[in-house]
Design a protein around this motif. Structure first.
Motif, mmCIF file in Angstrom:
data_model
loop_
_atom_site.group_PDB
_atom_site.id
_atom_site.type_symbol
_atom_site.label_atom_id
_atom_site.label_comp_id
_atom_site.label_asym_id
_atom_site.label_seq_id
_atom_site.Cartn_x
_atom_site.Cartn_y
_atom_site.Cartn_z
ATOM 1 N N UNK A 198 1.279 -0.990 -0.092
ATOM 2 C CA UNK A 198 -0.069 0.033 0.145
ATOM 3 C C UNK A 198 0.958 1.260 0.042
ATOM 4 N N UNK A 199 2.257 1.076 0.934
ATOM 5 C CA UNK A 199 2.817 2.335 0.272
ATOM 6 C C UNK A 199 3.197 2.753 -1.306
ATOM 7 N N UNK A 200 4.020 1.578 -1.554
ATOM 8 C CA UNK A 200 3.892 1.984 -2.743
ATOM 9 C C UNK A 200 3.156 1.690 -3.923
ATOM 10 N N UNK A 201 1.946 1.594 -3.764
ATOM 11 C CA UNK A 201 0.203 2.343 -4.366
ATOM 12 C C UNK A 201 0.505 4.008 -3.737
ATOM 13 N N UNK A 202 0.939 4.554 -2.616
ATOM 14 C CA UNK A 202 0.606 5.867 -2.606
ATOM 15 C C UNK A 202 1.563 6.419 -3.697
ATOM 16 N N UNK A 261 -6.993 21.222 -10.851
ATOM 17 C CA UNK A 261 -7.062 20.734 -9.548
ATOM 18 C C UNK A 261 -6.070 19.912 -9.119
ATOM 19 N N UNK A 262 -5.222 19.039 -10.194
ATOM 20 C CA UNK A 262 -4.682 17.577 -9.874
ATOM 21 C C UNK A 262 -2.976 18.796 -9.070
ATOM 22 N N UNK A 263 -2.650 19.578 -9.445
ATOM 23 C CA UNK A 263 -1.632 20.348 -8.857
ATOM 24 C C UNK A 263 -1.625 21.110 -7.760
ATOM 25 N N UNK A 264 -3.425 21.912 -7.926
ATOM 26 C CA UNK A 264 -3.980 22.985 -6.224
ATOM 27 C C UNK A 264 -4.218 21.883 -5.438
ATOM 28 N N UNK A 265 -5.328 20.426 -5.994
ATOM 29 C CA UNK A 265 -5.759 20.087 -4.574
ATOM 30 C C UNK A 265 -5.490 18.408 -4.297
ATOM 31 N N UNK A 266 -5.454 17.501 -5.524
ATOM 32 C CA UNK A 266 -5.697 16.089 -5.790
ATOM 33 C C UNK A 266 -3.921 15.507 -5.647
ATOM 34 N N UNK A 317 -0.473 14.598 1.542
ATOM 35 C CA UNK A 317 -0.565 15.359 3.369
ATOM 36 C C UNK A 317 -0.921 13.485 3.546
ATOM 37 N N UNK A 318 -1.890 12.602 2.483
ATOM 38 C CA UNK A 318 -2.520 11.312 3.242
ATOM 39 C C UNK A 318 -1.249 10.917 3.261
ATOM 40 N N UNK A 319 0.082 10.507 2.627
ATOM 41 C CA UNK A 319 0.547 9.314 2.872
ATOM 42 C C UNK A 319 1.729 10.126 3.691
ATOM 43 N N UNK A 368 0.563 11.247 6.777
ATOM 44 C CA UNK A 368 -0.059 10.915 7.740
ATOM 45 C C UNK A 368 0.056 9.318 8.087
ATOM 46 N N UNK A 369 0.017 8.975 7.039
ATOM 47 C CA UNK A 369 -0.190 7.048 7.189
ATOM 48 C C UNK A 369 1.687 6.941 7.110
ATOM 49 N N UNK A 370 2.168 7.409 6.816
ATOM 50 C CA UNK A 370 3.285 6.271 6.015
ATOM 51 C C UNK A 370 5.171 7.089 6.625
ATOM 52 N N UNK A 371 4.532 7.667 6.724
ATOM 53 C CA UNK A 371 5.888 9.176 7.989
ATOM 54 C C UNK A 371 6.220 8.506 9.447
ATOM 55 N N UNK A 372 7.256 8.464 9.806
ATOM 56 C CA UNK A 372 7.580 8.161 10.953
ATOM 57 C C UNK A 372 7.733 9.739 11.201
ATOM 58 N N UNK A 373 6.501 10.360 12.547
ATOM 59 C CA UNK A 373 7.041 11.270 12.831
ATOM 60 C C UNK A 373 7.594 11.699 13.921
#
Length: 213
Positions: free
Chosen positions: A6-10, A114-119, A125-127, A129-134
């Motif tokens: 799932x990390x690779x997919x993101x 939309x891709x540049x400014x939103x997507x 941000x999702x990546x 939150x989910x995958x970075x050791x903070x």
């Protein structure tokens, strides 16, 4: 360290969307240009949005394809990934809060917009939150993160003083004057600092580390 599926997919989705958006916007810029070719290219690369999306695309490409390389290790750093996320959040926040009412792109221009400014900002941000050791982030990490936006604003104002066009209305000295532009820049700096502190604070919450993978 082995990466999860799932990390690779993101990573793959972010790399694909970011490079696609950059190339699409560049192509549209040249097709619809009203300036000479070199000036159009220079103006394209004068936008913080473009430079930051290129940064995201480059960083995630190295993390995905060359994680063991020097650049791969650099961009994989928790500090660098967090700084990159701060930058792209600012891109999305300023555009959607301040600039979106000023533009009404249509067709492929709307897609690129939309891709540049939103997507891409949202996916980044999702990546994070989910995958970075903070948990290893420190308050002092914030200061080096400010170098990129500071250099950008300095170069932009210098280029404008030398006759180049200003990429954003809130830093257009010819329309606002230096005093107003300085106030606007301080406001943007406060946004960078506030977001950086917030993300470091999130890292200090017990259990704040990679949630997936």
């Amino acid at each position: 360290m082995k990466r999860s599926n799932i990390d690779t997919l993101f990573l793959s989705i972010i790399v694909l969307l970011s490079w696609f958006a950059i190339v699409l916007q560049f192509d549209l810029t040249l097709i619809n240009r009203q300036l000479p070719l070199l000036q159009s290219i220079a103006k394209f690369f004068s936008y913080f949005t473009i430079l930051t999306n290129i940064l995201v695309a480059t960083a995630f490409s190295f993390i995905l394809f060359r994680p063991a390389s020097r650049c791969g290790r650099f961009f994989s750093s928790n500090k660098v990934l967090t700084a990159t996320t701060v930058y792209i959040i600012v891109v999305g926040a300023i555009y959607n809060v301040v600039l979106r009412p000023l533009y009404s792109p249509q067709g492929l221009n709307r897609l690129a917009d939309e891709l540049l400014h939103a997507v891409v900002p949202l996916m980044t941000v999702v990546y994070w939150i989910c995958f970075v050791d903070k948990k290893t982030l420190k308050w002092s990490d914030m200061w080096p993160w400010l170098l990129y936006p500071l250099v950008y604003f300095f170069v932009t104002l210098l280029a404008g003083a030398c006759g180049a066009s200003y990429p954003y209305p809130f830093i257009d000295v010819t329309q606002l004057g230096y005093a107003k532009v300085l106030i606007n820049c301080l406001g943007v700096a406060a946004l960078f600092i506030g977001l950086s502190l917030l993300m470091i604070a999130i890292g200090k919450i017990p259990g704040s580390k990679k949630e997936l993978g």
